[in-house]
Enzyme design. Structure first.
Site, PDB file in Angstrom:
ATOM      1  N   ASN A 146      18.024  21.842 -24.684  1.00  0.00           N
ATOM      2  CA  ASN A 146      17.373  20.644 -24.115  1.00  0.00           C
ATOM      3  C   ASN A 146      15.940  20.532 -24.641  1.00  0.00           C
ATOM      4  O   ASN A 146      15.220  21.528 -24.689  1.00  0.00           O
ATOM      5  CB  ASN A 146      17.341  20.837 -22.582  1.00  0.00           C
ATOM      6  CG  ASN A 146      16.969  19.580 -21.824  1.00  0.00           C
ATOM      7  OD1 ASN A 146      17.525  18.519 -22.051  1.00  0.00           O
ATOM      8  ND2 ASN A 146      16.011  19.703 -20.903  1.00  0.00           N
ATOM      9  N   GLU A 195      16.533  13.523 -18.912  1.00  0.00           N
ATOM     10  CA  GLU A 195      15.319  13.375 -18.092  1.00  0.00           C
ATOM     11  C   GLU A 195      14.683  12.000 -18.280  1.00  0.00           C
ATOM     12  O   GLU A 195      13.452  11.871 -18.299  1.00  0.00           O
ATOM     13  CB  GLU A 195      14.299  14.478 -18.442  1.00  0.00           C
ATOM     14  CG  GLU A 195      14.859  15.885 -18.335  1.00  0.00           C
ATOM     15  CD  GLU A 195      13.827  16.979 -18.548  1.00  0.00           C
ATOM     16  OE1 GLU A 195      12.611  16.688 -18.533  1.00  0.00           O
ATOM     17  OE2 GLU A 195      14.243  18.145 -18.729  1.00  0.00           O
ATOM     18  N   ASP A 242      12.824   8.624 -18.286  1.00  0.00           N
ATOM     19  CA  ASP A 242      11.945   7.723 -17.546  1.00  0.00           C
ATOM     20  C   ASP A 242      11.209   6.868 -18.557  1.00  0.00           C
ATOM     21  O   ASP A 242      10.998   7.276 -19.699  1.00  0.00           O
ATOM     22  CB  ASP A 242      10.982   8.427 -16.556  1.00  0.00           C
ATOM     23  CG  ASP A 242      10.289   9.643 -17.113  1.00  0.00           C
ATOM     24  OD1 ASP A 242       9.966   9.669 -18.314  1.00  0.00           O
ATOM     25  OD2 ASP A 242      10.039  10.587 -16.337  1.00  0.00           O
ATOM     26  N   GLU A 279      13.043  23.322 -24.623  1.00  0.00           N
ATOM     27  CA  GLU A 279      11.773  23.055 -25.316  1.00  0.00           C
ATOM     28  C   GLU A 279      11.320  24.190 -26.234  1.00  0.00           C
ATOM     29  O   GLU A 279      10.146  24.573 -26.224  1.00  0.00           O
ATOM     30  CB  GLU A 279      10.672  22.737 -24.288  1.00  0.00           C
ATOM     31  CG  GLU A 279      11.027  21.544 -23.427  1.00  0.00           C
ATOM     32  CD  GLU A 279       9.991  21.221 -22.351  1.00  0.00           C
ATOM     33  OE1 GLU A 279       8.949  21.889 -22.306  1.00  0.00           O
ATOM     34  OE2 GLU A 279      10.245  20.292 -21.554  1.00  0.00           O
ATOM     35  N   HIS A 291      11.565  11.186 -22.167  1.00  0.00           N
ATOM     36  CA  HIS A 291      10.447  10.666 -21.369  1.00  0.00           C
ATOM     37  C   HIS A 291       9.694   9.703 -22.286  1.00  0.00           C
ATOM     38  O   HIS A 291       8.954  10.145 -23.161  1.00  0.00           O
ATOM     39  CB  HIS A 291       9.504  11.802 -20.955  1.00  0.00           C
ATOM     40  CG  HIS A 291      10.142  12.814 -20.048  1.00  0.00           C
ATOM     41  ND1 HIS A 291      10.413  12.546 -18.728  1.00  0.00           N
ATOM     42  CD2 HIS A 291      10.563  14.083 -20.268  1.00  0.00           C
ATOM     43  CE1 HIS A 291      10.958  13.610 -18.160  1.00  0.00           C
ATOM     44  NE2 HIS A 291      11.069  14.559 -19.070  1.00  0.00           N
TER      45      HIS A 291
HETATM   46  O1  9MR Z   1       8.890  17.298 -12.897  1.00  0.00           O
HETATM   47  C1  9MR Z   1       8.477  18.637 -13.062  1.00  0.00           C
HETATM   48  C2  9MR Z   1       7.131  18.831 -12.407  1.00  0.00           C
HETATM   49  O2  9MR Z   1       7.232  18.705 -11.010  1.00  0.00           O
HETATM   50  C3  9MR Z   1       6.568  20.197 -12.761  1.00  0.00           C
HETATM   51  O3  9MR Z   1       5.256  20.326 -12.240  1.00  0.00           O
HETATM   52  C4  9MR Z   1       6.567  20.369 -14.264  1.00  0.00           C
HETATM   53  C5  9MR Z   1       6.032  21.734 -14.623  1.00  0.00           C
HETATM   54  O4  9MR Z   1       6.333  22.108 -15.907  1.00  0.00           O
HETATM   55  O5  9MR Z   1       7.890  20.231 -14.743  1.00  0.00           O
HETATM   56  C6  9MR Z   1       8.391  18.946 -14.534  1.00  0.00           C
HETATM   57  O6  9MR Z   1       9.678  18.851 -15.122  1.00  0.00           O
HETATM   58  C7  9MR Z   1       9.728  19.010 -16.540  1.00  0.00           C
HETATM   59  C8  9MR Z   1      11.083  19.588 -16.905  1.00  0.00           C
HETATM   60  O7  9MR Z   1      11.307  20.764 -16.185  1.00  0.00           O
HETATM   61  C9  9MR Z   1      11.187  19.842 -18.384  1.00  0.00           C
HETATM   62  N1  9MR Z   1      10.901  18.650 -19.150  1.00  0.00           N
HETATM   63  C10 9MR Z   1       9.676  17.968 -18.805  1.00  0.00           C
HETATM   64  C11 9MR Z   1       9.643  17.677 -17.305  1.00  0.00           C
HETATM   65  C12 9MR Z   1       8.446  16.874 -16.952  1.00  0.00           C
HETATM   66  O8  9MR Z   1       7.293  17.652 -17.217  1.00  0.00           O
END
Ligand code: 9MR
Length: 463
Positions: free
Chosen positions: A204, A273, A275, A159, A243
């Site tokens: 990513n 990722e 969904d 990101e 997402h």
């Molecule tokens: O699913 C993850 C969630 O439990 C955390 O609180 C969050 C914190 O940043 O991160 C989520 O996972 C993220 C991933 O690491 C990067 N892409 C976006 C995902 C969803 O936020």
């Protein structure tokens, strides 16, 4: 019938009982078995609740039956692995790696350099370029080094592009960019490669599925990948998080276009990722037609995935709607393949249908076939042409240095080396300690080490 088949069939029958799955698919056909036949990976995260033993028994049973790739939701991130400076915490990640090895799954490492989930002590060095470079290098050396040969692929940078209409690097709220500048990205890839030369290394990001238009995030990333490749920066893959929402109907074809653009650069595209959520609060009003629409969109992603030869992993950010970041943190809900009672939704059936509609003979893979079914001889190995899951317990490790392969933890090993087309090029029995891999040209190979019923397969580079 081999013992592996028996174990998998029992496991899947248990899933059938637990979930009440009454689908039309044969009992030993799972997402995993169909993906493996096509030499592809299908994965789902291990939700944080799994790491703390705080999840229903069905979760793991379904997870290891249906998926052959795994990612930690939070447990390999910077704040989890280095909570205090130069003090590393690997227990949770080790737990996942052991689970993956025991169940023959590929591990994605997520994530090394990211502006988010950075522990407070790093922010204390804000703006101190030299210090931040050494902090990031030490983190990457240590974490990638710790899981060398066990994590197949890392999200090296996550990101790093901003959300502007005219995409560019994320220049604010990023301790790495603000302190180091854009060279933190190039450096991270070089350090990760040095720490594990065999690992795949990805950039990513989210919103890449919005398409390749002038100044878009996806176009910006393609430009950077081109620059990295031209400059010898060791990137091998891009991850599109994906997402999305139920209304995002054009996104599968945007992912196809991105895959094609990256193929020109000899880079793999993974869906990392996925969904597909409905608006939050709508769950009670959703009916069969809504879930069919969700299934249709999932299927289109799977169609694209199987039809583009440079796509390798199809990873979903969760397994059941009972545990999903969408409900906790997003204005979305019900985005996954299984409902809150662990019943497969139409989305599950539609990606099964897509897999079956793309025969293995027509699906190309960016990975060598030996990763999926290395040729083997002897007891309990390959004696059933339809074995579902190769379940092996690795008790040992193997490291290559020059042409010497060092094996720790095996009493008397059989070593086989295969080229990337799966052809045997070297074999030795009764190996104790180490063996010289003579008579093989320089290049990339797959080595399999076996001792009794334990087996280890990994890629090696002979230099
Ligand atoms: O699913 C993850 C969630 O439990 C955390 O609180 C969050 C914190 O940043 O991160 C989520 O996972 C993220 C991933 O690491 C990067 N892409 C976006 C995902 C969803 O936020």
């Amino acid at each position: 019938m081999s013992s592996t088949k028996t174990i998998s069939t029992i496991a899947f029958s248990t899933v059938l009982l637990c979930t009440g799955l009454t689908s039309a698919f044969a009992a030993d056909e799972t997402l995993r078995s169909l993906a493996e036949e096509r030499h592809r990976y299908i994965g789902a995260i291990l939700n944080s609740e799994w790491f703390y033993g705080n999840i229903e028994a069905e979760f793991e049973q379904i997870h290891k039956t249906q998926f052959n790739a795994v990612v930690a939701e939070n447990e390999m991130k910077f704040d989890a692995t280095e909570p205090n400076e130069n003090t590393f915490s690997y227990d949770k990640g080790d737990k996942m790696v052991k689970y993956a090895q025991e169940n023959g799954m590929r591990v994605r490492g997520h994530a090394l350099a990211w502006h988010s989930q950075v522990p407070g002590w790093v922010n204390n060095y804000s703006g101190q370029k030299e210090k931040l470079l050494s902090v990031l290098k030490n983190h990457i050396d240590s974490v990638v080094g710790h899981w060398k040969g066990k994590v197949a692929e890392w999200d090296v940078v996550n990101e790093a592009v901003n959300d502007e209409y005219d995409a560019g690097w994320r220049s604010s709220n990023s301790v790495w960019y603000e302190g180091i500048g854009p060279e933190f990205l190039d450096s991270a890839f070089v350090w990760a490669h040095a720490a594990d030369p065999d690992a795949e290394l990805c950039y990513n990001d989210y919103s890449l599925e919005w398409g390749l238009r002038e100044k878009s995030k996806a176009s910006f990333v393609v430009e950077q990948v081109k620059r990295w490749k031209e400059n010898g920066i060791p990137i091998t893959c891009v991850g599109t998080q994906t997402h999305i929402e139920i209304s995002h109907e054009t996104t599968p074809q945007n992912v196809r276009a991105l895959a094609k653009a990256l193929a020109e650069l000899d880079v793999t595209l993974n869906i990392t990722e996925l969904d597909i959520g409905f608006p939050k609060g709508s769950a009670d009003q959703l009916g069969a037609a809504d879930y069919a629409k969700q299934g249709h969109l999932y299927r289109q992603f799977m169609d694209v995935f199987l039809e583009e030869p440079n796509m390798g992993e199809f990873v979903i950010w969760g397994l059941t709607d009972a545990h999903s970041w969408l409900d906790d943190q997003q204005g979305k809900t019900q985005g996954l393949l299984y409902d809150k009672q662990y019943k497969p939704k139409p989305a599950y059936d539609s990606i099964m249908v897509s897999l079956k509609a793309h025969p293995a003979s027509e699906v190309k893979s960016p990975y060598p076939s030996s990763q999926f079914n290395p040729p083997c001889e002897g007891d309990g190995c390959g004696d059933s042409p339809d074995a579902v899951v190769p379940v092996t317990a690795s008790k040992f490790s193997a490291q290559i240095s020059g042409r010497a392969l060092f094996i720790a933890g095996a009493k008397s090993a059989k070593v086989d080396v295969f080229d990337m087309q799966g052809r045997p090029v070297f074999s030795a029995k009764n190996v104790k300690g180490s063996v010289e891999l003579q008579g093989i040209a320089e290049g990339l190979y797959v080595v399999r080490v076996r001792d009794g019923s334990a087996s280890l397969t990994k890629r090696i580079t002979i230099r």
